[in-house]
Scaffold this motif. Sequence first.
Motif, PDB file in Angstrom:
ATOM      1  N   ALA A  25      42.235 -57.209   7.109  1.00  0.00           N
ATOM      2  CA  ALA A  25      43.364 -56.864   7.985  1.00  0.00           C
ATOM      3  C   ALA A  25      44.639 -57.529   7.491  1.00  0.00           C
ATOM      4  O   ALA A  25      45.710 -56.907   7.451  1.00  0.00           O
ATOM      5  CB  ALA A  25      43.074 -57.281   9.422  1.00  0.00           C
ATOM      6  N   MET A  26      44.550 -58.794   7.088  1.00  0.00           N
ATOM      7  CA  MET A  26      45.730 -59.512   6.610  1.00  0.00           C
ATOM      8  C   MET A  26      46.222 -58.957   5.268  1.00  0.00           C
ATOM      9  O   MET A  26      47.428 -58.846   5.035  1.00  0.00           O
ATOM     10  CB  MET A  26      45.416 -61.008   6.474  1.00  0.00           C
ATOM     11  N   VAL A  27      45.291 -58.592   4.408  1.00  0.00           N
ATOM     12  CA  VAL A  27      45.677 -57.966   3.144  1.00  0.00           C
ATOM     13  C   VAL A  27      46.388 -56.640   3.408  1.00  0.00           C
ATOM     14  O   VAL A  27      47.386 -56.307   2.762  1.00  0.00           O
ATOM     15  CB  VAL A  27      44.437 -57.747   2.240  1.00  0.00           C
ATOM     16  N   THR A  28      45.902 -55.893   4.392  1.00  0.00           N
ATOM     17  CA  THR A  28      46.526 -54.606   4.740  1.00  0.00           C
ATOM     18  C   THR A  28      47.951 -54.811   5.245  1.00  0.00           C
ATOM     19  O   THR A  28      48.871 -54.085   4.844  1.00  0.00           O
ATOM     20  CB  THR A  28      45.691 -53.882   5.809  1.00  0.00           C
ATOM     21  N   LEU A  29      48.155 -55.799   6.118  1.00  0.00           N
ATOM     22  CA  LEU A  29      49.508 -56.095   6.594  1.00  0.00           C
ATOM     23  C   LEU A  29      50.417 -56.478   5.433  1.00  0.00           C
ATOM     24  O   LEU A  29      51.570 -56.051   5.351  1.00  0.00           O
ATOM     25  CB  LEU A  29      49.474 -57.220   7.632  1.00  0.00           C
ATOM     26  N   TYR A  30      49.890 -57.302   4.553  1.00  0.00           N
ATOM     27  CA  TYR A  30      50.646 -57.760   3.382  1.00  0.00           C
ATOM     28  C   TYR A  30      51.043 -56.575   2.501  1.00  0.00           C
ATOM     29  O   TYR A  30      52.190 -56.451   2.059  1.00  0.00           O
ATOM     30  CB  TYR A  30      49.779 -58.764   2.631  1.00  0.00           C
ATOM     31  N   LEU A  31      50.094 -55.684   2.263  1.00  0.00           N
ATOM     32  CA  LEU A  31      50.357 -54.491   1.446  1.00  0.00           C
ATOM     33  C   LEU A  31      51.398 -53.587   2.090  1.00  0.00           C
ATOM     34  O   LEU A  31      52.191 -52.942   1.391  1.00  0.00           O
ATOM     35  CB  LEU A  31      49.053 -53.704   1.243  1.00  0.00           C
ATOM     36  N   CYS A  32      51.394 -53.526   3.404  1.00  0.00           N
ATOM     37  CA  CYS A  32      52.298 -52.628   4.123  1.00  0.00           C
ATOM     38  C   CYS A  32      53.665 -53.254   4.394  1.00  0.00           C
ATOM     39  O   CYS A  32      54.470 -52.687   5.135  1.00  0.00           O
ATOM     40  CB  CYS A  32      51.659 -52.178   5.434  1.00  0.00           C
ATOM     41  N   GLY A  33      53.923 -54.423   3.824  1.00  0.00           N
ATOM     42  CA  GLY A  33      55.249 -55.016   3.917  1.00  0.00           C
ATOM     43  C   GLY A  33      55.484 -55.908   5.107  1.00  0.00           C
ATOM     44  O   GLY A  33      56.615 -56.334   5.342  1.00  0.00           O
ATOM     45  N   VAL A  34      54.436 -56.196   5.899  1.00  0.00           N
ATOM     46  CA  VAL A  34      54.596 -57.126   7.012  1.00  0.00           C
ATOM     47  C   VAL A  34      54.771 -58.523   6.427  1.00  0.00           C
ATOM     48  O   VAL A  34      53.918 -58.996   5.679  1.00  0.00           O
ATOM     49  CB  VAL A  34      53.383 -57.090   7.951  1.00  0.00           C
ATOM     50  N   ALA A  35      55.868 -59.163   6.758  1.00  0.00           N
ATOM     51  CA  ALA A  35      56.216 -60.428   6.117  1.00  0.00           C
ATOM     52  C   ALA A  35      55.750 -61.624   6.922  1.00  0.00           C
ATOM     53  O   ALA A  35      55.650 -61.581   8.148  1.00  0.00           O
ATOM     54  CB  ALA A  35      57.729 -60.507   5.915  1.00  0.00           C
ATOM     55  N   GLY A  36      55.479 -62.699   6.208  1.00  0.00           N
ATOM     56  CA  GLY A  36      55.126 -63.949   6.843  1.00  0.00           C
ATOM     57  C   GLY A  36      56.362 -64.808   7.071  1.00  0.00           C
ATOM     58  O   GLY A  36      57.495 -64.357   6.882  1.00  0.00           O
ATOM     59  N   VAL A  37      56.153 -66.038   7.479  1.00  0.00           N
ATOM     60  CA  VAL A  37      57.261 -66.956   7.726  1.00  0.00           C
ATOM     61  C   VAL A  37      57.975 -67.273   6.419  1.00  0.00           C
ATOM     62  O   VAL A  37      57.407 -67.180   5.334  1.00  0.00           O
ATOM     63  CB  VAL A  37      56.765 -68.263   8.377  1.00  0.00           C
ATOM     64  N   THR A  38      59.253 -67.654   6.531  1.00  0.00           N
ATOM     65  CA  THR A  38      60.038 -67.954   5.335  1.00  0.00           C
ATOM     66  C   THR A  38      59.878 -69.395   4.890  1.00  0.00           C
ATOM     67  O   THR A  38      60.137 -69.728   3.738  1.00  0.00           O
ATOM     68  CB  THR A  38      61.531 -67.677   5.593  1.00  0.00           C
ATOM     69  N   THR A  39      59.487 -70.290   5.801  1.00  0.00           N
ATOM     70  CA  THR A  39      59.279 -71.693   5.451  1.00  0.00           C
ATOM     71  C   THR A  39      57.881 -72.114   5.878  1.00  0.00           C
ATOM     72  O   THR A  39      57.383 -71.667   6.916  1.00  0.00           O
ATOM     73  CB  THR A  39      60.316 -72.609   6.138  1.00  0.00           C
ATOM     74  N   LEU A  40      57.274 -72.961   5.077  1.00  0.00           N
ATOM     75  CA  LEU A  40      55.915 -73.414   5.355  1.00  0.00           C
ATOM     76  C   LEU A  40      55.836 -74.928   5.276  1.00  0.00           C
ATOM     77  O   LEU A  40      56.419 -75.547   4.386  1.00  0.00           O
ATOM     78  CB  LEU A  40      54.939 -72.826   4.322  1.00  0.00           C
ATOM     79  N   LYS A  41      55.108 -75.523   6.197  1.00  0.00           N
ATOM     80  CA  LYS A  41      54.787 -76.936   6.091  1.00  0.00           C
ATOM     81  C   LYS A  41      53.752 -77.104   4.988  1.00  0.00           C
ATOM     82  O   LYS A  41      53.067 -76.152   4.604  1.00  0.00           O
ATOM     83  CB  LYS A  41      54.209 -77.445   7.412  1.00  0.00           C
ATOM     84  N   PRO A  42      53.603 -78.321   4.455  1.00  0.00           N
ATOM     85  CA  PRO A  42      52.507 -78.562   3.513  1.00  0.00           C
ATOM     86  C   PRO A  42      51.176 -78.173   4.147  1.00  0.00           C
ATOM     87  O   PRO A  42      51.007 -78.263   5.372  1.00  0.00           O
ATOM     88  CB  PRO A  42      52.581 -80.075   3.259  1.00  0.00           C
ATOM     89  N   LEU A  43      50.239 -77.740   3.347  1.00  0.00           N
ATOM     90  CA  LEU A  43      48.974 -77.217   3.846  1.00  0.00           C
ATOM     91  C   LEU A  43      48.308 -78.167   4.829  1.00  0.00           C
ATOM     92  O   LEU A  43      47.815 -77.752   5.883  1.00  0.00           O
ATOM     93  CB  LEU A  43      48.029 -76.937   2.668  1.00  0.00           C
ATOM     94  N   TRP A  44      48.284 -79.467   4.508  1.00  0.00           N
ATOM     95  CA  TRP A  44      47.571 -80.424   5.351  1.00  0.00           C
ATOM     96  C   TRP A  44      48.244 -80.670   6.703  1.00  0.00           C
ATOM     97  O   TRP A  44      47.681 -81.323   7.562  1.00  0.00           O
ATOM     98  CB  TRP A  44      47.405 -81.754   4.611  1.00  0.00           C
ATOM     99  N   LYS A  45      49.469 -80.141   6.886  1.00  0.00           N
ATOM    100  CA  LYS A  45      50.165 -80.297   8.158  1.00  0.00           C
ATOM    101  C   LYS A  45      50.102 -79.037   9.023  1.00  0.00           C
ATOM    102  O   LYS A  45      50.575 -79.046  10.156  1.00  0.00           O
ATOM    103  CB  LYS A  45      51.629 -80.669   7.916  1.00  0.00           C
ATOM    104  N   ARG A  46      49.513 -77.989   8.502  1.00  0.00           N
ATOM    105  CA  ARG A  46      49.470 -76.735   9.251  1.00  0.00           C
ATOM    106  C   ARG A  46      48.305 -76.750  10.250  1.00  0.00           C
ATOM    107  O   ARG A  46      47.215 -77.237   9.939  1.00  0.00           O
ATOM    108  CB  ARG A  46      49.313 -75.550   8.298  1.00  0.00           C
ATOM    109  N   PRO A  47      48.512 -76.180  11.453  1.00  0.00           N
ATOM    110  CA  PRO A  47      47.450 -76.173  12.476  1.00  0.00           C
ATOM    111  C   PRO A  47      46.170 -75.502  11.994  1.00  0.00           C
ATOM    112  O   PRO A  47      45.073 -75.946  12.364  1.00  0.00           O
ATOM    113  CB  PRO A  47      48.084 -75.379  13.624  1.00  0.00           C
ATOM    114  N   GLU A  48      46.280 -74.447  11.193  1.00  0.00           N
ATOM    115  CA  GLU A  48      45.083 -73.748  10.736  1.00  0.00           C
ATOM    116  C   GLU A  48      44.228 -74.625   9.823  1.00  0.00           C
ATOM    117  O   GLU A  48      42.991 -74.590   9.882  1.00  0.00           O
ATOM    118  CB  GLU A  48      45.438 -72.434  10.034  1.00  0.00           C
ATOM    119  N   PHE A  49      44.880 -75.427   8.977  1.00  0.00           N
ATOM    120  CA  PHE A  49      44.138 -76.334   8.096  1.00  0.00           C
ATOM    121  C   PHE A  49      43.501 -77.454   8.917  1.00  0.00           C
ATOM    122  O   PHE A  49      42.343 -77.830   8.695  1.00  0.00           O
ATOM    123  CB  PHE A  49      45.072 -76.918   7.035  1.00  0.00           C
ATOM    124  N   ILE A  50      44.255 -77.972   9.874  1.00  0.00           N
ATOM    125  CA  ILE A  50      43.725 -79.022  10.763  1.00  0.00           C
ATOM    126  C   ILE A  50      42.528 -78.491  11.551  1.00  0.00           C
ATOM    127  O   ILE A  50      41.540 -79.200  11.764  1.00  0.00           O
ATOM    128  CB  ILE A  50      44.833 -79.520  11.709  1.00  0.00           C
TER     129      ILE A  50
END
Length: 303
Positions: free
Chosen positions: A188-213
């Motif tokens: 599903a995420m690959v499909t959104l990516y292919l269809c031009g749905v954009a993510g955030v413009t700024t990212l915290k370091p991986l170890w600070k992101r809620p999903e990694f935690i």
Amino acid sequence: MAQSSKHVAAMEKPNFLIRIVNRLALKPAINVFLVFAYFIFIFLMHVPCAKLSVFVEHHLSLPVYNKVVIGVCIVLLALYLLLVFDQLKKRADNRIHKIIYLVFALSFIIIHFKIMFEMNIEIIHIFQYSILAFLLFPLTRRFGAAVCFAIPFMLVDEWNQYINLYPGYVEYFEFNDVILDINGCGLAMVTLYLCGVAGVTTLKPLWKRPEFILIVGLTFSVFIAIKTCFIALYTADKCSNTWLVLNIIKEQQFFWRKFPGRDAVYHIMQPVEAIVAIIALALFYFGMDSFRRKPLLDKKDTF
């Protein structure tokens, strides 16, 4: 020059998926409600769907049922690839990266189909959890986060089937299904990516992101639960304080298992290898967020 400008404008015009995501992102309360309402729907529909599947299987016979399911999947895959091809032509940004993720996402599903399917109707997990990931994405605008935040829902869902819905009949915690659910989220995420749905413009370091935690927290919690015997991997590991045994199969286990009463040979993913696979898939989909551009978010956008 004018024609080129029109072509660029056509490429940048938000498509249906972009507009849905943008609309949900502007209404997070409604988005959260939809996430939990949809999961409750999945949660409650297991028994009716299972009964319907059994009815169709008995009416057609399992071999015919499997062929019908695979036929429908081939048609849907062909339509999906036509959509992908169209989007790759329209959107040249990060094309190689998109193709790589698409190839891997489809390969994961095909490998799972070849190795871990008891019967073909299990492919329904791809559709179920791809929708859940789609609903989760607008809350963070991060592809990896949508995949990771779906994992607790998957675990609760499989626990419910193992303990409440089919106790004794299901002899192991269905990590096979959890991995398939993650593959559905990833597609599903690959499909959104292919269809031009954009993510955030700024990212915290991986170890600070809620999903990694979340991934680290889940892994650590499971490790502690196993070490304290609150969760046992197999029946032989069970203690007096054990709450959950992940695998209660009595016979000697090998890589391949024949499904009792059916002409199906498949691999049961063991708890340790499942944990490793879940972490590996999560880290793989984190990589999608490294290639991003400004979201097409407009409060005036309408369907």
